[in-house]
Design an enzyme around this catalytic site. Structure first.
Site, PDB file in Angstrom:
ATOM      1  N   HIS A   1      43.623 -36.421 -12.864  1.00  9.56           N
ATOM      2  CA  HIS A   1      43.714 -37.696 -12.127  1.00  9.56           C
ATOM      3  C   HIS A   1      43.130 -37.627 -10.732  1.00  9.56           C
ATOM      4  O   HIS A   1      43.201 -38.591  -9.993  1.00  9.56           O
ATOM      5  CB  HIS A   1      45.165 -38.175 -12.020  1.00  9.56           C
ATOM      6  CG  HIS A   1      45.937 -38.140 -13.293  1.00  9.56           C
ATOM      7  ND1 HIS A   1      46.720 -37.061 -13.675  1.00  9.56           N
ATOM      8  CD2 HIS A   1      46.046 -39.048 -14.304  1.00  9.56           C
ATOM      9  CE1 HIS A   1      47.290 -37.299 -14.841  1.00  9.56           C
ATOM     10  NE2 HIS A   1      46.898 -38.499 -15.258  1.00  9.56           N
TER      11      HIS A   1
ATOM     12  N   ASP B   1      48.730   9.642 -21.434  1.00 13.28           N
ATOM     13  CA  ASP B   1      48.320  10.294 -22.669  1.00 13.28           C
ATOM     14  C   ASP B   1      46.941  10.955 -22.586  1.00 13.28           C
ATOM     15  O   ASP B   1      45.934  10.377 -22.972  1.00 13.28           O
ATOM     16  CB  ASP B   1      48.347   9.254 -23.802  1.00 13.28           C
ATOM     17  CG  ASP B   1      48.110   9.875 -25.166  1.00 13.28           C
ATOM     18  OD1 ASP B   1      47.708  11.055 -25.240  1.00 13.28           O
ATOM     19  OD2 ASP B   1      48.305   9.178 -26.175  1.00 13.28           O
TER      20      ASP B   1
ATOM     21  N   HIS C   1      45.586  12.494 -26.462  1.00 11.52           N
ATOM     22  CA  HIS C   1      44.755  11.868 -27.488  1.00 11.52           C
ATOM     23  C   HIS C   1      43.287  12.267 -27.349  1.00 11.52           C
ATOM     24  O   HIS C   1      42.529  12.187 -28.313  1.00 11.52           O
ATOM     25  CB  HIS C   1      44.845  10.334 -27.405  1.00 11.52           C
ATOM     26  CG  HIS C   1      44.023   9.730 -26.310  1.00 11.52           C
ATOM     27  ND1 HIS C   1      44.368   9.776 -24.988  1.00 11.52           N
ATOM     28  CD2 HIS C   1      42.828   9.062 -26.333  1.00 11.52           C
ATOM     29  CE1 HIS C   1      43.460   9.162 -24.250  1.00 11.52           C
ATOM     30  NE2 HIS C   1      42.507   8.725 -25.038  1.00 11.52           N
TER      31      HIS C   1
ATOM     32  N   HIS D   1      38.667  11.146 -29.171  1.00 13.12           N
ATOM     33  CA  HIS D   1      37.308  11.050 -28.644  1.00 13.12           C
ATOM     34  C   HIS D   1      36.425  12.224 -29.055  1.00 13.12           C
ATOM     35  O   HIS D   1      35.353  12.439 -28.466  1.00 13.12           O
ATOM     36  CB  HIS D   1      37.337  10.969 -27.114  1.00 13.12           C
ATOM     37  CG  HIS D   1      38.088   9.779 -26.591  1.00 13.12           C
ATOM     38  ND1 HIS D   1      37.776   8.488 -26.935  1.00 13.12           N
ATOM     39  CD2 HIS D   1      39.145   9.690 -25.740  1.00 13.12           C
ATOM     40  CE1 HIS D   1      38.610   7.651 -26.319  1.00 13.12           C
ATOM     41  NE2 HIS D   1      39.454   8.359 -25.605  1.00 13.12           N
TER      42      HIS D   1
ATOM     43  N   ASP E   1      39.688   4.166 -28.305  1.00 19.22           N
ATOM     44  CA  ASP E   1      41.057   3.897 -27.851  1.00 19.22           C
ATOM     45  C   ASP E   1      41.625   2.644 -28.494  1.00 19.22           C
ATOM     46  O   ASP E   1      42.744   2.627 -28.983  1.00 19.22           O
ATOM     47  CB  ASP E   1      41.078   3.717 -26.325  1.00 19.22           C
ATOM     48  CG  ASP E   1      40.834   5.019 -25.591  1.00 19.22           C
ATOM     49  OD1 ASP E   1      41.271   6.067 -26.092  1.00 19.22           O
ATOM     50  OD2 ASP E   1      40.215   4.976 -24.514  1.00 19.22           O
TER      51      ASP E   1
HETATM   52  S1  FES Z   1      45.957 -35.071 -10.813  1.00 17.34           S
HETATM   53 FE1  FES Z   1      47.266 -35.527 -12.463  1.00 17.34          FE
HETATM   54  S2  FES Z   1      47.578 -33.601 -13.398  1.00 17.34           S
HETATM   55 FE2  FES Z   1      46.357 -33.180 -11.718  1.00 17.34          FE
HETATM   56 FE   LIG Z   2      40.936   7.468 -24.485  1.00 18.66          FE
END
Ligand code: FES
Ligand SMILES: [Fe+2]
Length: 452
Positions: A106, A208, A211, A216, A371
């Site tokens: 608005h 960790d 792992h 890897h 990962d």
């Molecule tokens: S102006 Fe109405 S929701 Fe932002």
């Molecule tokens: Fe890793």
């Protein structure tokens, strides 16, 4: 929900076990948004993303969208990214520069300071009766800058950021403070989703290292066998066997404190964790003396360190990835990965780091893929009923914690341990069950006495 009864027993750090429901339960997740993400210090942005007045960057605190704004006086503020009229998302851009934020619904407009400045048809529709001073944006009450990083906290009673970080600041400085000029974000921000709970990612980076040799293995072998790998100044010769980085390490450490964690090896090679183009390797070698002078030898030579500042900020030294694991429900995260570079580095080095960061830890990075596949599979298995009944084991290194005499702070253990995982989950359980920060601090103090 009586969370004290239901959540706290799900973590038994003293006996090294957690209940899988903490990764899947919707009610637990909703409580996390309130008690963990509503009260922890959360990473919002790097200052280099908003250098000028009017620069903004949109991000999340938990699931709450926020917009981080550089003010005219150079300070930084953050607001809930929600119009106060009827709740519309106010700023739709990822980042930019503006004089005001105008709502697309608005047309209410808000200034850089969050105040409501303009309302369409104010005279005709509101008969000039709207008290605009009441309808400013919801401000994040606590903002603290730390070495280029912007942190926010919704809780006015939370401890100061530096107290919250505690000993973890020593580790974070090793990433942010190598050179006089500090750091900046280079390249774009990679964003992608992973179908897993946020704790799987955050805890792995916190604790960790275990792992790495397995998860890897193939990536590291390919990388080290490549003629393009000049991390030690020379490509591997024919017949040479690739060695994993930890094979030449001089020991390692895991740190745990306040839910944060770090795990790393030592090396004598300033560029050993760079794993990228020769130009970046030589930059790390050339700037090592400045880094050693600023940080001391231990931090300047840290190898293969990964880290988490509780709850969701993680980083990896050398490969220069800093990432936040934004929660998107109990079964999903959105990763935002930033490439962090010393501000004083030459532009060729920055360009090379952007490439290497994407190669290793971008959404299709060869280490990233390893990962995330693990986390996704863990989460998929947890769809089953039986799979959620039996506890998971976090007992590695239990009882072997120590406080070192060599200047490395905090509760520590050998790098292959789950000390930081136990600390991570214990702190999580404390936050989930405590009514306020005073109670959280009391629980943490009791844990420290018991060595959790
Ligand atoms: S102006 Fe109405 S929701 Fe932002
Ligand atoms: Fe890793």
């Amino acid at each position: 929900m009586d969370d004290k009864l239901q959540v706290r027993p799900m973590v038994d750090a003293k006996n090294g076990q957690v209940t899988p429901e903490i990764y899947t339960d919707e009610a637990i997740y909703q409580l996390e948004l309130e008690r963990v993400f509503g009260r922890s210090w959360l990473f919002l942005a790097h200052e280099s993303l908003i250098p000028k007045a009017g620069d903004f960057f949109t991000t999340f605190m938990g699931e709450d969208p926020v917009v981080v704004v550089r003010q005219k006086d150079g300070s930084v503020e953050a607001y809930l990214n929600q119009c106060r009229h009827r709740g519309m998302r106010l700023c739709h851009a990822d980042s930019g520069n503006t004089k005001a934020f105008t709502c697309a619904y608005h047309g209410w407009a808000f200034g850089l300071d969050g105040g409501l400045t303009s309302v369409p048809l104010e005279e005709e529709a509101y008969r000039n009766k709207l008290d605009k001073s009441r309808w400013g944006l919801t401000r994040v009450p606590r903002i603290t800058l730390y070495k280029g990083l912007v942190f926010g906290n919704w809780d006015a009673n939370a401890p100061a950021l530096e107290d919250y970080m505690g000993d973890m600041a020593w580790y974070l400085d090793g990433f942010l403070d190598r050179r006089e000029g500090g750091t900046e974000v280079v390249g774009g921000i990679h964003k992608w989703t992973i179908e897993c709970n946020w704790k799987l990612a955050a805890e792995q980076f916190c604790s960790d290292q275990y792992h790495a040799p397995y998860t890897h293995a193939s990536a590291v072998q390919v990388l080290q066998a490549s003629p393009a790998n000049k991390a030690d100044g020379k490509p591997l010769g024919e017949g040479q066997t690739p060695r994993p980085v930890w094979a030449d390490a001089l020991g390692g450490v895991q740190f745990s404190g306040n839910g944060h964690g770090s795990a790393f090896f030592f090396t004598e090679k300033p560029d050993a964790n760079v794993w990228v183009d020769g130009e970046v390797s030589s930059y790390f070698r050339d700037t090592y003396p400045e880094a050693e002078q600023r940080l001391g030898k231990v931090r300047a030579l840290r190898l293969a360190g990964h880290n988490t500042l509780f709850p969701t900020l993680s980083w990896l030294n050398g490969t220069q990835t800093l990432r936040i694991w934004h929660p998107k429900g109990p079964n999903k995260i959105e990763v935002w990965a930033f490439c962090i570079c010393d501000r004083d580095a030459p532009v060729e080095v920055k360009d090379a780091l952007i490439r290497s960061h994407a190669r290793a830890f971008g959404p299709a990075g060869f280490l990233e893929q390893d990962d995330s596949e693990n986390w996704v599979e863990v989460q998929k298995v947890l769809r089953g009923y039986k799979a959620r009944q039996a506890e998971f084991c976090i007992q590695m290194g239990m009882g072997f914690e120590e406080r070192r005499q060599d200047g490395i702070p905090g509760l520590t253990n050998y790098t292959f341990a789950e000390t930081a995982a136990r600390g991570f989950y214990q702190h999580w359980a404390n936050m989930m069950s405590a009514e306020n920060w005073s109670e959280i601090n009391d629980l943490s103090a009791a844990d420290q006495q018991e060595g959790v």
